[in-house]
Enzyme design. Structure first.
Site, PDB file in Angstrom:
ATOM      1  N   ARG A 176       0.064  15.178  13.018  1.00 62.65           N
ATOM      2  CA  ARG A 176       0.866  14.748  11.859  1.00 62.65           C
ATOM      3  C   ARG A 176       1.325  15.990  11.088  1.00 62.65           C
ATOM      4  O   ARG A 176       0.777  16.315  10.035  1.00 62.65           O
ATOM      5  CB  ARG A 176       0.062  13.783  10.992  1.00 62.65           C
ATOM      6  CG  ARG A 176      -0.322  12.508  11.743  1.00 62.65           C
ATOM      7  CD  ARG A 176      -1.046  11.489  10.900  1.00 62.65           C
ATOM      8  NE  ARG A 176      -0.155  10.728  10.038  1.00 62.65           N
ATOM      9  CZ  ARG A 176      -0.535   9.642   9.358  1.00 62.65           C
ATOM     10  NH1 ARG A 176      -1.774   9.200   9.451  1.00 62.65           N
ATOM     11  NH2 ARG A 176       0.326   9.009   8.585  1.00 62.65           N
TER      12      ARG A 176
ATOM     13  N   ASP B 113       3.737   0.376  12.332  1.00 61.80           N
ATOM     14  CA  ASP B 113       2.504  -0.147  11.724  1.00 61.80           C
ATOM     15  C   ASP B 113       2.253  -1.611  12.073  1.00 61.80           C
ATOM     16  O   ASP B 113       1.242  -2.176  11.655  1.00 61.80           O
ATOM     17  CB  ASP B 113       2.547   0.040  10.197  1.00 61.80           C
ATOM     18  CG  ASP B 113       2.474   1.503   9.814  1.00 61.80           C
ATOM     19  OD1 ASP B 113       2.094   2.324  10.676  1.00 61.80           O
ATOM     20  OD2 ASP B 113       2.808   1.841   8.661  1.00 61.80           O
TER      21      ASP B 113
ATOM     22  N   ARG C 232      -9.189   0.368   4.000  1.00 57.48           N
ATOM     23  CA  ARG C 232      -8.232   1.312   3.411  1.00 57.48           C
ATOM     24  C   ARG C 232      -6.932   0.618   3.023  1.00 57.48           C
ATOM     25  O   ARG C 232      -6.235   1.077   2.125  1.00 57.48           O
ATOM     26  CB  ARG C 232      -7.881   2.404   4.442  1.00 57.48           C
ATOM     27  CG  ARG C 232      -9.018   3.320   4.735  1.00 57.48           C
ATOM     28  CD  ARG C 232      -8.587   4.386   5.668  1.00 57.48           C
ATOM     29  NE  ARG C 232      -7.360   4.975   5.147  1.00 57.48           N
ATOM     30  CZ  ARG C 232      -6.668   5.917   5.731  1.00 57.48           C
ATOM     31  NH1 ARG C 232      -7.087   6.385   6.869  1.00 57.48           N
ATOM     32  NH2 ARG C 232      -5.581   6.399   5.197  1.00 57.48           N
TER      33      ARG C 232
ATOM     34  N   CYS D  96      -5.561   8.371   8.915  1.00 56.06           N
ATOM     35  CA  CYS D  96      -5.760   7.829  10.265  1.00 56.06           C
ATOM     36  C   CYS D  96      -5.234   8.820  11.294  1.00 56.06           C
ATOM     37  O   CYS D  96      -4.178   9.426  11.098  1.00 56.06           O
ATOM     38  CB  CYS D  96      -4.993   6.514  10.426  1.00 56.06           C
ATOM     39  SG  CYS D  96      -5.732   5.129   9.559  1.00 56.06           S
TER      40      CYS D  96
ATOM     41  N   LYS E 145       0.833  -1.217   0.000  1.00 52.58           N
ATOM     42  CA  LYS E 145       0.000   0.000   0.000  1.00 52.58           C
ATOM     43  C   LYS E 145       0.860   1.257   0.000  1.00 52.58           C
ATOM     44  O   LYS E 145       0.672   2.154  -0.836  1.00 52.58           O
ATOM     45  CB  LYS E 145      -0.907   0.011   1.246  1.00 52.58           C
ATOM     46  CG  LYS E 145      -1.603   1.340   1.468  1.00 52.58           C
ATOM     47  CD  LYS E 145      -2.400   1.376   2.749  1.00 52.58           C
ATOM     48  CE  LYS E 145      -1.618   1.659   3.993  1.00 52.58           C
ATOM     49  NZ  LYS E 145      -1.600   3.039   4.481  1.00 52.58           N
ATOM     50  N   ASN E 146       1.794   1.345   0.941  1.00 53.81           N
ATOM     51  CA  ASN E 146       2.502   2.617   1.080  1.00 53.81           C
ATOM     52  C   ASN E 146       3.478   2.891  -0.059  1.00 53.81           C
ATOM     53  O   ASN E 146       3.837   4.042  -0.307  1.00 53.81           O
ATOM     54  CB  ASN E 146       3.182   2.702   2.456  1.00 53.81           C
ATOM     55  CG  ASN E 146       2.137   2.899   3.561  1.00 53.81           C
ATOM     56  OD1 ASN E 146       0.990   3.249   3.279  1.00 53.81           O
ATOM     57  ND2 ASN E 146       2.522   2.654   4.802  1.00 53.81           N
TER      58      ASN E 146
END
Ligand code: EPU
Length: 430
Positions: A123, A307, A399, A118, A22-23
């Site tokens: 952030r 994560d 997600r 999220c 994903k990232n």
């Protein structure tokens, strides 16, 4: 509204194939607009909602996007015609801010609404802005809501990041790939997806060296061209299955992985008593006894990934003895522990530390996914617990985890997605 219903208590057994990262995908998809050409990207987790949002955003600015098959997309960036991205596009997705770097690289101008994503604590994006400014851009933030960045020219420069930031490293690489001269990012992030982005940009004709170390050198080139590129497997999805196998005392072969990316996770699982066998592109995790305790401190790569912290905490909640989990990246990443308490876990949180006194068993309960990885932790807890667990707010899980019900189901997990009528809320009353 949808929720997951899990009847737990069965060990997971069998094989599962991990999707593309994903990232990495979230950085590579916007990077495609740095060319005025067509890029074919393989191993894309196309059915997660973060990727759908990225694709929607690309279309919104004029790119053509074609789904070639379930994991391959083609991005045609020849007709990208807008440097403006509104709040509607960015509100669900942290990585939407990669369009700032990509649009700045392409048009020397970007107007992008502040990103959502999220909630893991504040952030900030100060390091991204510092990087853009070092390249010669003028950056303003209007009403705390819109980032406007403009540059007559982008000129390579040294940039020292005050904190190791994945997002800032990506954004600076995107803006610098077509700048004039050499950009050097010092104290850069070293995550596998940073290396993947560099490899993708280099396949487009960029000149980037050092990705995967803390000094990345980007020699700007005038133009980038199209390419065909395959995204790396998802390190965190793989780690999630590894921990799920151990927590349910099962035996799972996880396919399409890069063992090197999983070393920090493997070594902690071994410390807890799991058996691990590594192959070229597969890893097998089995556990046939109650896990032992271990301490964890999250760190930037190659340290233990933040994560994976909530998922690992579930295993430790079932371990013999007391474990300490220290979170050093995000200031608010222990919210999920309240949900685990409902399932019978014994955890006390003090700031950035969680002290976990292992219990013999968890019991099913109604819980909530507070964010993506917290949601993954709830699935593992539900599968390992006795009885029924219902997980709400699963949109967070959607997600980032592709075909999650099918994948856990194929391993023998009793997990279903059910549709339910939204409860009558106070807000909707009169
Ligand atoms: N930070 C700053 N200033 C900045 C940028 C970051 O102070 O300008 C701080 C953050 O507050 C945080 C630390 O630096 O304390 C690290 O943040 P980073 O920028 O590395 O995180 P990110 O890029 O926002 C990515 C992943 C996250 C993952 C973190 C850390 C993506 C899209 N997101 O976030 O992944 O937790 O790196 O590894 O790549 C997830 O996938 O569930 C997820 C949240």
């Amino acid at each position: 509204m949808e929720k997951f219903v899990i009847n737990g208590g069965q060990p997971l057994r069998g094989e599962v194939t991990v999707s593309g990262a994903k990232n990495a995908a979230l950085a590579i998809i916007p990077a495609a607009i740095l060319s005025h050409d067509v890029c074919r990207i393989e191993n894309v987790p196309t059915s997660i909602s973060d990727v759908s949002f990225m694709i929607k955003t690309l279309k919104h600015i004029g790119a053509g996007v074609r789904l070639i098959d379930r994991s391959t997309i083609e991005i045609d960036s020849r007709f990208v015609n807008s440097y403006v991205i509104s709040h509607d596009m960015t509100k669900y997705l942290r990585a939407s801010y990669y369009f700032i770097g990509a649009l700045l690289g392409r048009f020397h101008r970007a107007r992008v609404a502040m990103p959502g994503g999220c909630y893991l604590g504040p952030r900030p994006i100060d390091q991204h802005i510092k990087g853009f400014e070092a390249l010669g851009a003028k950056v303003t933030i209007e009403d705390n809501a819109i980032v406007e960045a403009t540059a007559n020219e982008l000129i390579g420069n040294p940039i020292y990041l005050d904190v190791v930031s994945v997002g800032a490293t990506v954004n600076i690489m995107l803006a610098a790939a077509r700048a004039q001269g050499m950009t050097v990012i010092e104290n850069a992030a070293k995550e596998p997806h940073i290396v993947d982005l560099a490899n993708f940009l280099n396949s487009m004709g960029a000149d980037i060296r050092g990705a995967g170390t803390d000094v990345i050198k980007i020699k700007g080139v005038e133009n980038l061209h199209g390419c065909t590129y395959s995204i790396i497997p998802d390190q965190i999805e793989a780690g999630t299955f590894m921990v799920a196998a151990a927590a349910t005392r099962g035996d799972v072969l996880i396919k399409n992985i890069i063992p090197k990316h999983l070393e920090s996770i493997s070594s902690k699982l071994i410390e807890c008593g799991a058996e691990i066998e590594e192959f070229d592109e597969e890893i097998r995790v089995s556990m046939n006894r109650r896990p032992g305790k271990c301490n964890i401190k999250t760190m930037p790569h190659p340290g233990f990934p933040t994560d994976m912290q909530p998922q690992m905490a579930v295993l430790l909640a079932l371990a013999e003895g007391t474990s300490i989990v220290s979170e050093s990246i995000w200031s608010n990443r222990f919210r999920y522990t309240e949900q685990l308490l409902r399932m019978g876990a014994s955890i006390t949180v003090d700031g950035q530390l969680a002290v976990i006194h292992g219990v013999e068993a968890l019991r099913g309960a109604p819980v909530r996914a507070d964010d993506l990885r917290a949601g993954a932790a709830m699935i593992i807890a539900g599968l390992a617990a006795s009885g029924k667990t219902e997980i709400e707010d699963i949109l967070y899980i959607d997600r980032g985890y592709e075909n999650v019900v099918e994948k856990f189901g194929n391993l023998g997990g009793d997990i279903r997605r059910v549709y339910c009528v939204e409860p009558f809320s106070k807000d909707s009353a009169g």
